[in-house]
Design an enzyme around this catalytic site. Structure first.
Site, PDB file in Angstrom:
ATOM      1  N   GLY A 186       0.844  -1.201   0.000  1.00 20.35           N
ATOM      2  CA  GLY A 186       0.000   0.000   0.000  1.00 20.35           C
ATOM      3  C   GLY A 186       0.870   1.238   0.000  1.00 20.35           C
ATOM      4  N   GLY A 276      -1.750  -1.667   6.740  1.00 17.83           N
ATOM      5  CA  GLY A 276      -2.892  -0.842   7.089  1.00 17.83           C
ATOM      6  C   GLY A 276      -2.762  -0.223   8.468  1.00 17.83           C
ATOM      7  N   HIS A 449       2.889  26.433 -22.133  1.00 20.84           N
ATOM      8  CA  HIS A 449       3.771  25.522 -22.847  1.00 20.84           C
ATOM      9  C   HIS A 449       5.224  25.923 -22.598  1.00 20.84           C
ATOM     10  CE1 HIS A 449       5.232  22.893 -26.020  1.00 20.84           C
ATOM     11  NE2 HIS A 449       5.989  23.900 -26.435  1.00 20.84           N
TER      12      HIS A 449
HETATM   13  N1  LIG Z   1       1.008   9.225   0.464  1.00 21.47           N
HETATM   14  C1  LIG Z   1       0.028   9.118   1.341  1.00 21.47           C
HETATM   15  O1  LIG Z   1      -0.977   9.806   1.281  1.00 21.47           O
HETATM   16  C2  LIG Z   1       0.153   8.128   2.448  1.00 21.47           C
HETATM   17  C3  LIG Z   1       1.391   7.595   2.768  1.00 21.47           C
HETATM   18  C4  LIG Z   1       1.445   6.669   3.791  1.00 21.47           C
HETATM   19  C5  LIG Z   1       0.302   6.310   4.479  1.00 21.47           C
HETATM   20  N2  LIG Z   1      -0.875   6.846   4.127  1.00 21.47           N
HETATM   21  C6  LIG Z   1      -2.118   6.431   4.814  1.00 21.47           C
HETATM   22  O2  LIG Z   1      -1.818   5.493   5.815  1.00 21.47           O
HETATM   23  C7  LIG Z   1      -2.675   4.380   5.698  1.00 21.47           C
HETATM   24  C8  LIG Z   1      -1.957   3.120   6.057  1.00 21.47           C
HETATM   25  O3  LIG Z   1      -0.957   2.808   5.073  1.00 21.47           O
HETATM   26  P1  LIG Z   1      -0.592   1.322   4.743  1.00 21.47           P
HETATM   27  O4  LIG Z   1       0.336   1.301   3.573  1.00 21.47           O
HETATM   28  O5  LIG Z   1      -0.193   0.627   5.999  1.00 21.47           O
HETATM   29  O6  LIG Z   1      -2.013   0.710   4.371  1.00 21.47           O
HETATM   30  P2  LIG Z   1      -2.761   0.533   2.962  1.00 21.47           P
HETATM   31  O7  LIG Z   1      -4.156   0.258   3.327  1.00 21.47           O
HETATM   32  O8  LIG Z   1      -2.436   1.623   2.032  1.00 21.47           O
HETATM   33  O9  LIG Z   1      -2.093  -0.794   2.352  1.00 21.47           O
HETATM   34  C9  LIG Z   1      -2.041  -1.979   3.057  1.00 21.47           C
HETATM   35  C10 LIG Z   1      -1.753  -3.100   2.078  1.00 21.47           C
HETATM   36  O10 LIG Z   1      -1.464  -4.253   2.830  1.00 21.47           O
HETATM   37  C11 LIG Z   1      -2.143  -5.358   2.265  1.00 21.47           C
HETATM   38  N3  LIG Z   1      -2.325  -6.337   3.324  1.00 21.47           N
HETATM   39  C12 LIG Z   1      -3.238  -6.338   4.321  1.00 21.47           C
HETATM   40  N4  LIG Z   1      -3.053  -7.397   5.128  1.00 21.47           N
HETATM   41  C13 LIG Z   1      -1.985  -8.075   4.646  1.00 21.47           C
HETATM   42  C14 LIG Z   1      -1.289  -9.244   5.042  1.00 21.47           C
HETATM   43  N5  LIG Z   1      -1.646  -9.924   6.123  1.00 21.47           N
HETATM   44  N6  LIG Z   1      -0.235  -9.663   4.298  1.00 21.47           N
HETATM   45  C15 LIG Z   1       0.150  -8.961   3.197  1.00 21.47           C
HETATM   46  N7  LIG Z   1      -0.472  -7.859   2.776  1.00 21.47           N
HETATM   47  C16 LIG Z   1      -1.518  -7.396   3.487  1.00 21.47           C
HETATM   48  C17 LIG Z   1      -3.429  -4.777   1.710  1.00 21.47           C
HETATM   49  O11 LIG Z   1      -3.981  -5.601   0.707  1.00 21.47           O
HETATM   50  C18 LIG Z   1      -2.935  -3.430   1.172  1.00 21.47           C
HETATM   51  O12 LIG Z   1      -2.481  -3.508  -0.144  1.00 21.47           O
HETATM   52  C19 LIG Z   1      -3.160   4.357   4.264  1.00 21.47           C
HETATM   53  O13 LIG Z   1      -4.502   3.957   4.232  1.00 21.47           O
HETATM   54  C20 LIG Z   1      -3.025   5.747   3.790  1.00 21.47           C
HETATM   55  O14 LIG Z   1      -4.283   6.362   3.827  1.00 21.47           O
HETATM   56  C21 LIG Z   1      -0.970   7.749   3.121  1.00 21.47           C
END
Ligand SMILES: NC(=O)c1ccc[n+]([C@@H]2O[C@H](COP(=O)([O-])OP(=O)(O)OC[C@H]3O[C@@H](n4cnc5c(N)ncnc54)[C@H](O)[C@@H]3O)[C@@H](O)[C@H]2O)c1
Ligand SMILES: Cc1cc2nc3c(=O)[nH]c(=O)nc-3n(C[C@H](O)[C@H](O)[C@H](O)COP(=O)(O)OP(=O)(O)OC[C@H]3O[C@@H](n4cnc5c(N)ncnc54)[C@H](O)[C@@H]3O)c2cc1C
Length: 493
Positions: A186, A276, A449
């Site tokens: 993520g 997450g 541009h």
């Molecule tokens: N650039 C940004 O805006 C930014 C940057 C960092 C964090 N964030 C926020 O922080 C939150 C948390 O970030 P994140 O990256 O931890 O969560 P995320 O929800 O973005 O991604 C989590 C990922 O982990 C996967 N996953 C879940 N359980 C798993 C498991 N047991 N094994 C393997 N994969 C698994 C999910 O399918 C998903 O793809 C995000 O929802 C985001 O909103 C935003």
């Protein structure tokens, strides 16, 4: 004012939701107190989230460019090295500058700042264990809960912030790990994986789902994954971690296919848990006050950010909706506007999202898959940066703009951009969506541009009519040849 005087508004949590709500309330003439346990203001975002991660993303990008791209522009060095303490130092300076800035804003706007852990003892009273070891009760007519979120733990994977780290540990490693395994493809996994990958770690990302960032538009996602792979990031999709062994020097992770099957071992020096985040309400006494939460632990609110308990509100990561700093800020402003009888407004369908890797991926509105589900007939217009003159001039032409518009009305439904500066380019699309603009509206706006923004205009033209690039078909053809050559011959490493 002391914490025991009655306030109009008391905010628990000094993150982007809480500090913005507190300042807004004070600016509207309300007597306001903000309680924060961390010792510094700014919440997750400023202290251990958005800001330090973007600082490290930028520093690591500079190193990577110096090593791999500068020579193409005729800029040569005899050697390029990473000085990790200096890189961390610049990150820490950026963080402390910004968190102190919020202290200053509190003083300027006369927000009382109480440092300590707040617990609700009634719908209008908060008991605070202060960082000085005292206890005080803060009273308020309106209480806003803005306590944010925390890393979601995985069964059997204990975070020690050394070998098994959350994003907080991954922002402060004292050495570059040789092998970094990231759990979760993520936002955090890809951003922090990019940081360490660019400065030398071998990065493997283990993702439970069949694709990276499952919420992203599929067209963009596929190109994005290819781009990250070219940079050296490895993906193990449809895979789950079922065991972790930290008894040796490094870490041994046991993984198996998400649907079950044969187990394998992956070795790592450091493992980042980024699967997450979960709402943080620990110690708040929500049960005692009777504040309702859903099964994910999120505080339930109505469209005015009011919980089921009169006078108690909640905003930001602790309520349903995207867990993003700018969304928390919007919540904060709208919540205070509502409680002062004004009209507030946050449209969660129009909150832009950006992954700050390189290239960046930014989007606003619906993905093509989401539009399909609504059954609305739609058109898609795309424009690749390989046909954009500015992108070619700076030799950074990876990515595209994709616009989805309703077929009948041409109203824009979603915009998705992959480009080095997609996070900046997305805002003309955000304005367009906010004001129900059509793709023709964007196409008829004069864009300077040569700019990367012209690709947004061209994609808009492609959505409702044709891009000017039909005049530049030679360019598109040469671009296709370039992509082909790049795909099969070039890697960043
Ligand atoms: N650039 C940004 O805006 C930014 C940057 C960092 C964090 N964030 C926020 O922080 C939150 C948390 O970030 P994140 O990256 O931890 O969560 P995320 O929800 O973005 O991604 C989590 C990922 O982990 C996967 N996953 C879940 N359980 C798993 C498991 N047991 N094994 C393997 N994969 C698994 C999910 O399918 C998903 O793809 C995000 O929802 C985001 O909103 C935003
Ligand atoms: C590594 C990382 C990178 C991120 N990058 C981005 C990004 O680039 N862009 C983006 O939009 N979002 C990003 N996010 C998400 C962003 O940080 C959050 O969405 C945002 O901070 C939420 O704001 P908030 O005010 O709701 O909560 P928080 O920022 O979590 O603030 C809540 C505050 O409440 C305090 N608190 C909690 N309980 C109590 C209590 N009982 N008493 C007193 N104080 C309490 C906490 O100490 C904390 O300071 C990132 C997150 C992480 C982890």
């Amino acid at each position: 004012a002391s914490g025991s005087d009655e306030n109009d508004v008391v905010v628990i949590g000094g993150g982007p939701g809480g500090y913005v709500a507190a300042i807004k309330a004070a600016q509207l003439g309300l007597k306001t107190t903000c309680i924060e346990k961390r010792g510094t203001l700014g919440g997750t975002c400023l202290n251990v989230g958005c800001i330090p991660s973007k600082a490290l993303l930028h520093s690591s990008h500079m190193y990577h460019e110096a090593k791999h791209a500068f020579a193409n522009h005729g800029v040569k060095f005899s050697s390029v090295e990473v000085a990790l303490p200096a890189m961390m130092g610049q990150k820490d300076k950026a963080v402390s500058n910004l968190t102190q800035g919020i202290d200053g804003l509190f003083q300027k706007n006369k927000v009382t700042y109480v440092k300590g852990y707040g617990k609700l003892v009634s719908p209008s009273e908060i008991s605070v264990d202060t960082t000085e070891g005292e206890n005080t009760v803060v009273k308020g007519k309106h209480i806003i809960i803005a306590t944010g979120s925390d890393v979601k733990s995985l069964p059997g994977v204990t975070i020690d912030e050394k070998k098994i780290v959350s994003s907080t540990g991954a922002l402060a490693l004292s050495e570059i790990p040789k092998k970094l395994v990231v759990i979760g493809a993520g936002y955090i996994g890809l951003e922090m994986g990019s940081v360490w990958g660019r400065i030398g770690s071998e990065v493997t990302v283990v993702e439970f789902a069949s694709e990276i960032v499952p919420t992203m538009d599929a067209d963009i996602r596929k190109q994005f994954q290819r781009s990250l792979e070219k940079q050296g990031m490895k993906f193990k999709l449809k895979t789950k971690v079922v065991g972790v062994d930290t008894s040796g020097d490094g870490v041994k992770l046991t993984v198996e296919p998400s649907a079950g099957g044969e187990q394998t071992i992956i070795e790592a020096d450091v493992v980042l848990v980024s699967a997450g985040r979960t709402p943080f309400t620990s110690g708040l006494n929500l049960d005692k006050i009777g504040v309702e939460t859903d099964k994910l632990g999120r505080i339930l609110v109505n469209e005015r950010f009011s919980t089921n308990v009169s006078g108690v509100y909640a905003i930001g990561d602790v309520i349903p909706g995207p867990m993003l700093a700018h969304k928390a800020e919007e919540d904060g402003v709208a919540c205070v506007e509502y409680l002062t009888g004004k009209v507030g407004h946050v449209d969660y369908d129009k909150v832009p999202g950006v992954v700050y890797t390189n290239p960046e991926v930014a989007s606003v509105g619906k993905t093509e898959e989401q539009v399909k589900e609504t059954g609305v007939e739609y058109r898609v217009g795309k424009f690749p940066f390989l046909a954009n003159s500015r992108a070619k001039a700076i030799d950074n032409a990876e990515g595209l703009v994709k616009i989805i518009a309703e077929k009948e009305t041409d109203k824009i439904l979603g915009v998705h951009i992959m480009a080095p500066n997609a996070g900046e380019l997305i805002h003309e699309a955000a304005i367009a969506l906010q004001y129900d603009a059509s793709s023709e509206d964007i196409a008829r706006v004069c864009h300077a541009h040569p700019t990367m923004s012209e690709a947004v205009k061209e994609a808009a033209m492609a959505t409702y009519d044709k891009p000017h690039s039909h005049l530049k078909s030679w360019l598109l053809l040469s671009s296709l040849v370039f992509i082909f050559v790049q795909e099969f011959t070039m890697t960043w490493r």
